[in-house]
Design an enzyme around this catalytic site. Structure first.
Site, PDB file in Angstrom:
ATOM      1  N   GLY A 122       0.821  -1.220   0.000  1.00 49.61           N
ATOM      2  CA  GLY A 122       0.000   0.000   0.000  1.00 49.61           C
ATOM      3  C   GLY A 122       0.843   1.253   0.000  1.00 49.61           C
ATOM      4  O   GLY A 122       2.060   1.212   0.143  1.00 49.61           O
ATOM      5  N   GLY A 155       7.406   7.269   6.122  1.00 51.25           N
ATOM      6  CA  GLY A 155       6.458   7.972   5.257  1.00 51.25           C
ATOM      7  C   GLY A 155       7.094   9.077   4.420  1.00 51.25           C
ATOM      8  O   GLY A 155       6.403   9.830   3.744  1.00 51.25           O
ATOM      9  N   ASP A 185       4.184  -4.948  -7.347  1.00 51.52           N
ATOM     10  CA  ASP A 185       3.556  -3.693  -6.897  1.00 51.52           C
ATOM     11  C   ASP A 185       4.105  -2.501  -7.663  1.00 51.52           C
ATOM     12  O   ASP A 185       3.565  -1.394  -7.564  1.00 51.52           O
ATOM     13  CB  ASP A 185       3.764  -3.490  -5.388  1.00 51.52           C
ATOM     14  CG  ASP A 185       5.224  -3.538  -4.995  1.00 51.52           C
ATOM     15  OD1 ASP A 185       5.877  -4.552  -5.270  1.00 51.52           O
ATOM     16  OD2 ASP A 185       5.728  -2.543  -4.441  1.00 51.52           O
ATOM     17  N   ASP A 237       7.312   3.850 -10.489  1.00 50.25           N
ATOM     18  CA  ASP A 237       8.200   3.599  -9.357  1.00 50.25           C
ATOM     19  C   ASP A 237       9.662   3.555  -9.754  1.00 50.25           C
ATOM     20  O   ASP A 237      10.243   2.496  -9.979  1.00 50.25           O
ATOM     21  CB  ASP A 237       7.793   2.333  -8.587  1.00 50.25           C
ATOM     22  CG  ASP A 237       6.779   2.693  -7.520  1.00 50.25           C
ATOM     23  OD1 ASP A 237       6.552   3.895  -7.326  1.00 50.25           O
ATOM     24  OD2 ASP A 237       6.218   1.794  -6.886  1.00 50.25           O
TER      25      ASP A 237
HETATM   26  P1  AMP Z   1       8.888   0.848  -3.159  1.00 46.52           P
HETATM   27  O1  AMP Z   1      10.140   0.100  -2.840  1.00 46.52           O
HETATM   28  O2  AMP Z   1       9.067   2.343  -3.203  1.00 46.52           O
HETATM   29  O3  AMP Z   1       8.159   0.317  -4.329  1.00 46.52           O
HETATM   30  O4  AMP Z   1       7.939   0.619  -1.882  1.00 46.52           O
HETATM   31  C1  AMP Z   1       7.514  -0.633  -1.458  1.00 46.52           C
HETATM   32  C2  AMP Z   1       6.569  -0.460  -0.298  1.00 46.52           C
HETATM   33  O5  AMP Z   1       7.225   0.128   0.823  1.00 46.52           O
HETATM   34  C3  AMP Z   1       5.366   0.413  -0.583  1.00 46.52           C
HETATM   35  O6  AMP Z   1       4.282  -0.095   0.152  1.00 46.52           O
HETATM   36  C4  AMP Z   1       5.797   1.747  -0.053  1.00 46.52           C
HETATM   37  O7  AMP Z   1       4.709   2.584   0.284  1.00 46.52           O
HETATM   38  C5  AMP Z   1       6.567   1.336   1.184  1.00 46.52           C
HETATM   39  N1  AMP Z   1       7.583   2.327   1.549  1.00 46.52           N
HETATM   40  C6  AMP Z   1       8.734   2.615   0.898  1.00 46.52           C
HETATM   41  N2  AMP Z   1       9.410   3.586   1.524  1.00 46.52           N
HETATM   42  C7  AMP Z   1       8.675   3.937   2.593  1.00 46.52           C
HETATM   43  C8  AMP Z   1       8.832   4.884   3.650  1.00 46.52           C
HETATM   44  N3  AMP Z   1       9.895   5.683   3.718  1.00 46.52           N
HETATM   45  N4  AMP Z   1       7.865   4.950   4.588  1.00 46.52           N
HETATM   46  C9  AMP Z   1       6.793   4.155   4.521  1.00 46.52           C
HETATM   47  N5  AMP Z   1       6.572   3.245   3.574  1.00 46.52           N
HETATM   48  C10 AMP Z   1       7.502   3.126   2.623  1.00 46.52           C
HETATM   49 MG    MG Z   2       6.516   0.761  -5.200  1.00 46.28          MG
END
Ligand code: AMP
Ligand code: MG
Length: 489
Positions: free
Chosen positions: A88, A124, A249, A259
Site C-alpha cells: 500500500g 512515510g 507492486d 516507481d
Molecule cells: P517501493 O520500494 O518504493 O516500491 O515501496 C515498497 C513499499 O514500501 C510500498 O508499500 C511503499 O509505500 C513502502 N515504503 C517505501 N518507503 C517507505 C517509507 N519511507 N515509509 C513508509 N513506507 C515506505
Molecule cells: Mg513501489
C-alpha cells in the site's frame, strides 16, 4: 476566483477498504524546487495562481487545495519473488484526479507526504535525492516516447530524513494514468475477496479500457495488460533502460513505467547490468526484464482466473493461453524497436541475427549503448565519426557487420541519408546518464540546481544535438562511473 485544480474522485467511490482516507503530514519548511509548467497546462491546472509560495504549500501537502480528497491506496505485491499481503501507499497520498486536455483522467499523488496506515516500519518520507532522480528519469522516458508516470513538482521539506546517513527530505508530485498495480489485484486475490476483485477489474476496465465492456471483458483485460507490458519492456530495452525493482507492486496495469527507484540507463552495453545494490542475484538485470515481466504477468493472470468463469480448470487454461502469447508479443515488439534503431522498416528473417550480432559486438567492445546507435547514422551520412575506430579489439568483426548491414539496407529501397535522418529521430543523443544524475543531485543538495535544470532542458529534446552541451552526451570517464544507485529511497 478560478479554482487551481478541478479535482474529481472516482477511486474513492470504491468500497472503503480499497484505501485509507488520510491527510498529508505537514512539513517544516516547504520550498518549491521545480514545477512542470508544461505538464500543469496539459492537466488544465490554473498555474497562474501557483507562485513559489503557493506551490511550496500545495505540493508539500501543507495546504490541501480546494476539492482535494486525500487517500492512500491499498495493495499487495511480490517483492523479489516473495509475496507481501499488504504493502500500500506507505508514503504517498493521492489528492485527486484531473481530466487533462486530451480528455484523459490522471491521478495527482504526493510521494513522501508522511505516514499512512500502510507505512509499516517506514517514516512515510522520501529523501530529496531519489525525488530528483524520479523527476528527471520519468520525464526523460516521456520525452523519449515511452509510457511513464510524469512528474509535476519537487518540493524540499526543510526536514531531515534518516537513511544510511541523515539527508534532506523531498516530496514528488507524481502524475499517473492511474496507480492501479498488479499488486492491487493481488491484495484482493490473496484475501479470496473475489467480489472486490471484480469491482477492481470493472473499475480498471471502465477507466482504462472502456472498449472491453461487452464480451469477455476480463479475458480482454488480461490480454491487454500482457500486450501493454510486452511493448513497454521492449521499449525499455531499446533505450538501454533498467528499471531495477520490477516487483509486482511496481507494475502498472495501464502499462506505464512506474516507481523509479534504483533505475538507470546503462552506459557501456552489458546485458547482465544491474544498478540496484540490493539485487545481488541480478534478478532485475537489463536482459532479465522480459522474463521478469512475464513472471509478473503470470501473477496477474492468477488474479484474473476467478473472474473468467465458474469452472476453475477452464478459466485456468484461458489464462494460460493468454500468457502463452507473451513471448510472441515481446519478441515482435523487441524486433520492431531494434529494427527501427538500425534503420530497418521492412521485416526480414535475417534481421534477428543481424541485431543480435551487433549486441554481441557492443558487449565485446564495451561500446556505449546510446552512442553506438547514434553513430550508426553518422556512418550512413558519411560524417566523420571515430566511434567505431577508437580502441577497437576486433576490426574485422565490425567491418563484417557493417557489410551485412549495408546489404540489408539495400533491401529498404530508400536513400541512405533518409534512413539516417529517421534513425536520428529514434536514437537519442541525450539520456540522463547516471553520473550526470548523481552529480546534479549532489549539487542540488547544496542548493545549486543549475545542472539539474540544464539536464531537464536537454531531455525534452533528446534527439537534437546541441554543440554547447557535450558533457551531457558523453559517457563517464572511468573515475566518474556510478555503477550503483542508492536504494535509500
Ligand atoms: P517501493 O520500494 O518504493 O516500491 O515501496 C515498497 C513499499 O514500501 C510500498 O508499500 C511503499 O509505500 C513502502 N515504503 C517505501 N518507503 C517507505 C517509507 N519511507 N515509509 C513508509 N513506507 C515506505
Ligand atoms: Mg513501489
Amino acid at each position: 476566483m478560478k479554482k487551481i485544480f478541478n479535482f474529481s474522485h472516482t477511486y474513492s467511490k470504491l468500497p472503503p477498504f480499497f484505501y485509507q482516507k488520510i491527510k498529508p503530514q505537514p512539513v517544516k519548511n516547504p520550498k518549491l524546487i521545480e514545477f512542470n509548467l508544461e505538464l500543469s497546462k496539459f492537466l488544465n491546472i490554473n498555474s497562474n495562481d501557483i507562485d513559489k509560495k503557493v506551490g511550496g504549500l500545495i505540493f508539500s501537502g501543507n495546504h490541501l487545495p480546494d476539492g482535494a480528497q486525500p487517500i492512500a491506496m491499498a495493495y499487495a505485491g511480490h517483492q523479489f519473488g516473495n509475496f507481501v499481503p499488504q504493502l500500500g501507499d506507505g508514503r504517498a497520498i493521492l489528492i485527486g484526479e484531473l481530466i487533462a486536455s486530451n480528455g484523459k483522467r490522471f491521478d495527482i499523488q504526493l510521494k513522501g507526504s508522511g505516514k499512512t496506515a500502510f507505512s509499516r516500519q517506514g517514516d512515510g518520507r522520501s529523501p530529496l535525492g531519489p525525488v530528483i532522480r524520479e523527476y528527471i528519469v520519468s520525464e526523460a522516458l516521456h520525452y523519449l516516447g515511452l509510457r511513464s508516470t510524469r512528474s509535476l513538482a519537487i518540493v524540499s521539506t526543510g526536514e531531515t530524513v534518516l537513511r544510511e546517513t541523515p539527508t534532506k527530505g523531498g516530496i514528488l508530485t507524481r502524475v499517473a494514468s492511474s496507480h492501479i498495480r498488479i499488486g492491487t489485484f493481488e491484495f484482493f486475490f490473496f484475501q479470496k475477496d473475489f467480489k472486490s476483485l471484480k469491482k477492481l477489474a470493472d473499475y480498471t476496465i471502465n477507466r482504462h479500457f472502456p472498449e472491453f465492456k461487452k464480451n469477455n471483458p476480463y479475458e480482454f483485460l488480461l490480454e491487454k495488460v500482457i500486450k501493454l507490458q510486452a511493448s513497454l519492456v521492449a521499449k525499455w530495452m531499446s533505450i538501454g533502460f533498467i528499471h531495477g525493482v520490477m516487483n509486482t507492486d511496481n507494475t502498472s496495469i495501464c502499462g506505464e513505467t512506474i516507481d523509479y527507484g534504483p533505475c538507470a540507463f546503462m552506459d557501456q552495453y552489458d546485458p547482465n547490468k544491474v544498478f540496484s545494490y540490493i539485487d545481488y542475484a541480478g534478478r532485475y538485470s537489463y536482459v532479465n526484464q522480459g522474463k521478469i515481466i512475464l513472471w509478473n504477468l503470470s501473477k496477474f493472470a492468477e488474479c484474473i482466473i476467478p473472474l473468467l468463469g465458474e469452472n476453475f480448470e477452464t478459466s485456468k487454461s484461458k489464462a494460460i493461453n493468454c500468457l502463452k502469447k507473451f513471448p510472441r508479443y515481446f519478441e515482435e515488439n523487441w524486433l520492431d524497436e531494434m529494427r527501427k534503431k538500425i534503420g530497418l522498416e521492412k521485416k526480414f528473417k535475417e534481421d534477428f541475427n543481424l541485431i543480435n550480432d551487433l549486441f554481441k559486438i557492443m558487449k565485446n567492445e564495451n561500446f556505449d549503448f546510446t552512442l553506438t546507435f547514434r553513430n550508426l547514422s553518422k556512418i550512413l551520412l558519411e560524417e566523420k565519426s571515430t566511434f567505431f575506430e577508437k580502441n577497437i579489439n576486433n576490426v574485422k568483426e565490425i567491418n563484417n557487420w557493417f557489410t551485412r548491414w549495408n546489404k540489408r539496407l539495400q533491401k529498404e529501397n530508400n536513400q541512405k541519408s533518409d534512413i539516417a535522418k529517421k534513425m536520428m529521430k529514434i536514437n537519442p543523443i541525450y539520456i540522463p546518464r547516471n553520473h550526470i544524475i548523481e552529480s546534479s543531485i549532489k549539487s542540488a543538495l547544496d542548493n545549486d540546481f543549475s545542472e539539474m535544470r540544464e539536464l531537464l532542458k536537454l531531455i525534452k529534446n533528446p534527439f537534437t544535438e546541441k554543440t554547447k552541451n557535450k558533457k551531457f552526451s558523453i559517457p563517464p570517464k572511468p573515475n566518474e562511473v556510478v555503477s550503483n544507485t542508492f536504494c535509500g529511497t
